[in-house]
Structures are given as structure tokens and as C-alpha cells.
Design a protein around this motif. Structure first.
Motif, PDB file in Angstrom:
ATOM      1  N   PRO A  77     -10.631   1.266   7.874  1.00  0.00           N
ATOM      2  CA  PRO A  77      -9.632   0.658   6.984  1.00  0.00           C
ATOM      3  C   PRO A  77      -8.778   1.709   6.284  1.00  0.00           C
ATOM      4  O   PRO A  77      -9.204   2.851   6.077  1.00  0.00           O
ATOM      5  CB  PRO A  77     -10.494  -0.108   5.963  1.00  0.00           C
ATOM      6  CG  PRO A  77     -11.832  -0.264   6.609  1.00  0.00           C
ATOM      7  CD  PRO A  77     -12.008   0.952   7.454  1.00  0.00           C
ATOM      8  N   THR A  78      -7.573   1.294   5.910  1.00  0.00           N
ATOM      9  CA  THR A  78      -6.666   2.155   5.146  1.00  0.00           C
ATOM     10  C   THR A  78      -6.288   1.451   3.853  1.00  0.00           C
ATOM     11  O   THR A  78      -6.435   0.224   3.726  1.00  0.00           O
ATOM     12  CB  THR A  78      -5.406   2.477   5.954  1.00  0.00           C
ATOM     13  OG1 THR A  78      -4.744   1.249   6.313  1.00  0.00           O
ATOM     14  CG2 THR A  78      -5.755   3.249   7.221  1.00  0.00           C
ATOM     15  N   GLU A  79      -5.802   2.211   2.899  1.00  0.00           N
ATOM     16  CA  GLU A  79      -5.365   1.629   1.633  1.00  0.00           C
ATOM     17  C   GLU A  79      -4.090   0.817   1.864  1.00  0.00           C
ATOM     18  O   GLU A  79      -3.187   1.245   2.600  1.00  0.00           O
ATOM     19  CB  GLU A  79      -5.106   2.721   0.598  1.00  0.00           C
ATOM     20  CG  GLU A  79      -6.320   3.594   0.296  1.00  0.00           C
ATOM     21  CD  GLU A  79      -7.493   2.793  -0.241  1.00  0.00           C
ATOM     22  OE1 GLU A  79      -7.263   1.892  -1.064  1.00  0.00           O
ATOM     23  OE2 GLU A  79      -8.639   3.081   0.165  1.00  0.00           O
ATOM     24  N   ARG A  80      -4.009  -0.332   1.232  1.00  0.00           N
ATOM     25  CA  ARG A  80      -2.819  -1.170   1.363  1.00  0.00           C
ATOM     26  C   ARG A  80      -1.661  -0.574   0.581  1.00  0.00           C
ATOM     27  O   ARG A  80      -1.842   0.025  -0.492  1.00  0.00           O
ATOM     28  CB  ARG A  80      -3.113  -2.586   0.877  1.00  0.00           C
ATOM     29  CG  ARG A  80      -4.166  -3.303   1.717  1.00  0.00           C
ATOM     30  CD  ARG A  80      -4.263  -4.770   1.340  1.00  0.00           C
ATOM     31  NE  ARG A  80      -3.034  -5.483   1.663  1.00  0.00           N
ATOM     32  CZ  ARG A  80      -2.870  -6.804   1.481  1.00  0.00           C
ATOM     33  NH1 ARG A  80      -3.869  -7.524   0.983  1.00  0.00           N
ATOM     34  NH2 ARG A  80      -1.742  -7.383   1.796  1.00  0.00           N
ATOM     35  N   SER A  81      -0.468  -0.744   1.103  1.00  0.00           N
ATOM     36  CA  SER A  81       0.718  -0.168   0.460  1.00  0.00           C
ATOM     37  C   SER A  81       0.981  -0.780  -0.908  1.00  0.00           C
ATOM     38  O   SER A  81       1.568  -0.136  -1.778  1.00  0.00           O
ATOM     39  CB  SER A  81       1.942  -0.353   1.357  1.00  0.00           C
ATOM     40  OG  SER A  81       2.161  -1.734   1.635  1.00  0.00           O
ATOM     41  N   ASP A  82       0.513  -2.036  -1.107  1.00  0.00           N
ATOM     42  CA  ASP A  82       0.731  -2.681  -2.405  1.00  0.00           C
ATOM     43  C   ASP A  82      -0.368  -2.336  -3.410  1.00  0.00           C
ATOM     44  O   ASP A  82      -0.367  -2.838  -4.537  1.00  0.00           O
ATOM     45  CB  ASP A  82       0.842  -4.198  -2.249  1.00  0.00           C
ATOM     46  CG  ASP A  82      -0.416  -4.828  -1.644  1.00  0.00           C
ATOM     47  OD1 ASP A  82      -1.436  -4.121  -1.485  1.00  0.00           O
ATOM     48  OD2 ASP A  82      -0.378  -6.036  -1.343  1.00  0.00           O
ATOM     49  N   GLY A  83      -1.319  -1.487  -2.992  1.00  0.00           N
ATOM     50  CA  GLY A  83      -2.378  -1.081  -3.905  1.00  0.00           C
ATOM     51  C   GLY A  83      -3.473  -2.104  -4.099  1.00  0.00           C
ATOM     52  O   GLY A  83      -4.413  -1.878  -4.884  1.00  0.00           O
TER      53      GLY A  83
END
Length: 282
Positions: A261-267
Motif C-alpha cells: 500500500p501507498t499513502e493516499r494523496s488526500d492524506g
């Protein structure tokens, strides 16, 4: 107040046994020859171990006492699913060309609430854990999308407990059945589950302690993926970096099943994309 942290091996075992009896259908038409072959192989293997390892009567009686306790604690589903099912799954799916499967485990419950994609799994208002967007596409081995594919998903919470197998959790907490869109795409909002130890206060825990093993399973998401005219696949997905991916007590991890998984752009937490490929029905 009784909460999930008060879960016991006996209660979880009883729940798993009840679910098995209610939901697992199997035919009783196995031939006597097949039964004789399988039973003889198992019994002969046990006897060969006794001879090779020169098992004493004290060790034999300890085994008898432990087997009795497995039954009393209702832990046969746990024992078989942790230490045997991975081999059965390997044999059953050896000829598949699509996505990899792995064990179901003892905590599947059918008939979870159905939603269309995009969906959010049922959860408490204050559900602990990191938000996770799990998304992807379901297609067949020819690369064609499978509209309306069904994604059944369930997993433990941030403390490692499953709804319906630990007290205090809502019935369908972190369980759902999601219908993919006309392109086979799905989006499911949930939380990232935590690693957990299988119940250790019962017979299985006694074996683990006596053998000096650990009881940990890496964090994972359970799934059943199905579509009309295609073989259902049962699998689990794991998380890159989990310390128990390499030594899962259930021996169920496969390299193809590890997520990053990666961090979402919206935080708002993390996200991961994973596609499923289903084999046609035979």
C-alpha cells in the motif's frame, strides 16, 4: 462489560465448529477404497514416526491427553486450518491459471451485507486503525472484465479479533460482499488489519508453547472472488514489511499475495490496487 479482548479459545473454537457444521457441505459418497487408502496412509505415518523417534509411553499419553483437549476446546477447525489446510489448498488449486489462492481459515461467515461498489465495510464509528482503500478489477484468464463479480471480504480488526468470534463486536464488523461494476472494477473502504496470534489459551496454544513455536499470523485480508461461469477463488492478501510474512504459523503466504500500500494523496490513510483473474468453470 465483556469486550473483544475477553475472547477465549474455547468460545472461538465453538463458534468455528458451529459455522463449519452449518455452512460446509460435503458428500458422503467417498468410496471405501479411497477412505481405506487415506486412513491407512495417515495411520502408517503416525506409526512410522513412533518407531523412528522411539516415542515413549509418557509421550504417547501426553498426545492422548492433548487430543482429548483439542476436542473439549472445540479447536479442531483451528488446528486443521492452521497446520493442514495449506496443503489441501495447494493440491486443490494446482491446475489454476488465474490468481493464486490460499487458505480460508476458520472465521468465514457467509451472507455478509451486500453493497455495490464503491463500498465501505460495516464498522464502528470509532473503528481503530489506519484507513485503507482496497481497489482493483476482476477479469478472466483471457483478460476480459467480469461485470458484477462478487468480492466477499472479511478481516480482523486493529486488535486482531474477528466479528462473530469475539465478544462485543457488531455482527458484521469488517465483513462485506461487494458487487463490482460493469467493467469488473471495485473500490472498498476498510481499515488495515493488524497481525495477531491465533488463540493460545487452548489446546493449540499448549502445543505451540510445548514446541517452542510462535503463534503469529501476519496481517491479512480474506477474500472470496466469484463470477458467473467461473471458478470461485478463496485467498488472503498480506502486507509488505510485516515481520511474520516470512514465518506465518499457517504457512499460507505466497509471494504473489503480498500487497504494498501507498499513502493516499488526500492524506486519508493508505490505498492499494490488486486485480483478480478467475479461471473458467470446468
Amino acid at each position: 462489560m465483556t469486550t473483544e479482548t475477553h475472547a477465549t479459545a474455547a468460545a472461538s473454537g465453538a463458534g468455528a465448529t458451529a459455522q463449519f457444521r452449518e455452512t460446509k457441505k460435503f458428500s458422503g459418497d467417498t468410496s471405501k477404497q479411497r477412505v481405506a487408502t487415506l486412513a491407512s496412509r495417515v495411520i502408517n505415518s503416525i506409526n512410522e514416526t513412533v518407531r523412528q523417534e522411539k516415542v515413549t509411553y509418557d509421550e504417547y499419553n501426553a498426545l492422548k491427553a492433548w487430543l482429548i483437549r483439542v476436542g473439549e476446546d472445540g479447536e479442531w477447525p483451528l488446528f486443521l486450518d492452521v497446520w493442514v489446510e495449506h496443503s489441501v489448498e495447494e493440491v486443490a488449486n494446482a491446475n489454476r491459471h488465474g490468481s493464486k489462492g490460499t487458505i480460508e481459515g476458520p472465521y468465514y461467515v457467509p451472507d455478509a451485507p451486500v453493497q455495490n461498489t464503491p463500498a465501505t465495510l460495516p464498522m464502528r464509528d470509532d473503528e481503530p486503525g489506519t484507513a485503507l482503500l482496497f481497489q482493483g478489477q476482476v477479469c478472466n484468464t483471457a483478460g476480459e472484465a467480469l461485470p458484477g463479480a462478487l468480492i466477499e471480504l472479511w478481516h480482523a480488526d486493529d486488535l486482531g479479533f474477528y466479528s462473530q468470534f469475539a465478544p462485543g463486536l457488531p455482527q458484521w464488523n469488517l465483513r462485506g460482499a461487494i458487487i463490482a461494476d460493469k467493467h469488473g472494477n471495485f473500490q472498498i473502504n476498510t481499515i488495515q488489519p493488524a497481525p495477531y496470534q491465533i488463540p493460545t489459551d487452548g489446546a493449540c496454544g499448549a502445543l505451540i508453547s510445548a514446541a517452542g513455536w510462535h503463534a503469529w499470523r501476519p496481517a491479512h485480508i480474506h477474500l472470496k472472488i466469484s463470477a458467473l461461469g467461473h471458478q470461485l477463488i478463496t485467498t488472503q492478501l498480506y502486507f509488505q514489511g510485516d515481520e511474520h510474512v516470512a514465518d506465518d504459523i499457517a504457512s499460507a503466504v505466497k509471494p504473489e499475495l503480498i500487497l504494498a500500500p501507498t499513502e493516499r494523496s488526500d492524506g486519508n490513510g493508505r490505498e492499494v490496487t490488486y486485480d483478480f483473474v478467475l479461471d473458467p468453470q470446468n
